[in-house]
Design an enzyme around this catalytic site. Sequence first.
Site, PDB file in Angstrom:
ATOM      1  N   HIS A 265       1.083  -1.164  -0.379  1.00  0.00           N
ATOM      2  CA  HIS A 265      -0.197  -0.424   0.174  1.00  0.00           C
ATOM      3  C   HIS A 265       0.699   1.152  -0.146  1.00  0.00           C
ATOM      4  CE1 HIS A 265      -3.453  -3.197   0.550  1.00  0.00           C
ATOM      5  NE2 HIS A 265      -3.454  -2.618   1.241  1.00  0.00           N
TER       6      HIS A 265
ATOM      7  N   PHE B 228      -1.165  -8.620   4.232  1.00  0.00           N
ATOM      8  CA  PHE B 228       0.178  -7.852   4.368  1.00  0.00           C
ATOM      9  C   PHE B 228       0.064  -6.862   3.552  1.00  0.00           C
ATOM     10  CE2 PHE B 228       0.686 -12.541   3.520  1.00  0.00           C
ATOM     11  CZ  PHE B 228       0.399 -13.156   5.102  1.00  0.00           C
ATOM     12  N   CYS B 229      -0.799  -5.532   3.724  1.00  0.00           N
ATOM     13  CA  CYS B 229      -0.625  -5.034   3.477  1.00  0.00           C
ATOM     14  C   CYS B 229      -0.415  -4.516   1.837  1.00  0.00           C
ATOM     15  CB  CYS B 229       0.498  -3.572   4.708  1.00  0.00           C
ATOM     16  SG  CYS B 229       0.020  -2.791   5.729  1.00  0.00           S
ATOM     17  N   ALA B 230      -0.550  -5.276   1.405  1.00  0.00           N
ATOM     18  CA  ALA B 230      -1.552  -5.498  -0.288  1.00  0.00           C
ATOM     19  C   ALA B 230      -2.170  -6.085  -0.521  1.00  0.00           C
ATOM     20  CB  ALA B 230      -0.012  -6.419  -0.629  1.00  0.00           C
TER      21      ALA B 230
END
Length: 475
Positions: free
Chosen positions: A128, A375-377
């Site tokens: 992100h 995982f911030c994706a």
Amino acid sequence: MDYPNPTRGLRDLVAGTEIEVPVLDGSRRRYINFANAASTPALKAVRDGIDRFLDYYSSVHRGTGFKSQLATWAYEQARHQTLAFVGARPETHTCIFGKNTTEATNKLARRLALRDGDVVLTTEMEHHSDDLPFRAVAQVAHVAVDAQGRLDEVDFDRLLRQHQGKVRLVAITGASNVTGYLNPLHRLAEKAHAAGALFLADCAQLAPHRAVDMRDLADPAHLDFVVLSAHKMYAPYGTGALIGRTDIFEAGEPDVRGGGTVEVVTLDSVAWAGPPDKDEAGSPNVVGAVALALALRELGAIGMPAIARHEAELTAHALRGLRRVPGVRLFGDADPERAAERLGVIPFGLDGASHFLVAAILGHEFGIGVRSGCFCAHPYVLRLLGMDRAQSEASRARILAGDRSEMPGMTRISFGLYNTIEEVDRFLEALSVVAAGGYRGRYQQDPASGEYRPDGWAPDFEAAFPLSSPAARPG
């Protein structure tokens, strides 16, 4: 200093590798950290070097005393070492220190003075931090990935043509924090420059594992900007860096204003300082910068090729072992023979078990630290999971209603230079127990967070680290 064989002695260079932690059955186990893609532990040279530096810590840049001058010298030396580590040229590049990669990317997004109609080209595999900052200032186009999560370079070329003359920046990760895929940065940079765009390489995940070379600006395949985080590079003292073209940073006004950013101020005028001072408002994190420099010195002495070889051995061994665990589904490239072509980041799922539960059991019963979730994706993970739009929207609605109990995601292991084959084997044994349902605890899930905790047991953190108790004083 002569460094030992990576398969044995590198472990001795890292702090905390022999720490034992309490587990559910009342025993203690030596902790295994397989969450290195999130943060790495500190190198002992970093920890010990900071202990020495703190005796000299002082204000920087305008102090006349010896300690202040030494602190200033150390801070600027750290800047030079960071430039050198990524192959930047001091005569054409600037290193700006900040908190981390996320802050660095946000700073660049604001400093580029993007206008209506400008396009930033990024990809569906991004963290992100390499996507959301640009959504606030420009139109963002996302290059597709295939079913295994690899970059679709044909789509990259298509989007460059589609937005011809409008693409101001191409921002792409050097390595995925989800699958460990390595992107061909220099080939993509050459294409970006041919289309009139600047090129940003997010090296937060890449730099701890592979050499980074920005190259000379005359090289068509050069990298215009690189961002990285010290907490992923064995220096967890709260700093990161934005390294980029000095001519870009010379133009425009700083995004954060205050002390240290000016040449002179009157009641009705401001003359801004040049880079990097203009972009480092306030008192800097001198300790963090020195810690990063100490880590870069150690990584350079060890040698990035040696680190890559060792981590490839761990990855290949883990991939072979995971194939033998019933019910495991691997995401990304699962071929052990290609382990050297990727990073040691392995996402997986276990049939019939929430990724939250798998991570909880590994931690509470086996002393193995992993990560779970997206995982911030988020877009990338949903793509790898094969979720369609309707499924994604239904999941989004549940999460926004405060229920993460069925949040899609994976469990991820990720290796650092200090991990060992023995640790991989212990993980594989533990996962086999989880897959067979042989774990001890009864776990309850918190719907708000999605996390599982064992009934009737919790670790005593105060006993391990008495933060709220008065510290014993010497003498």
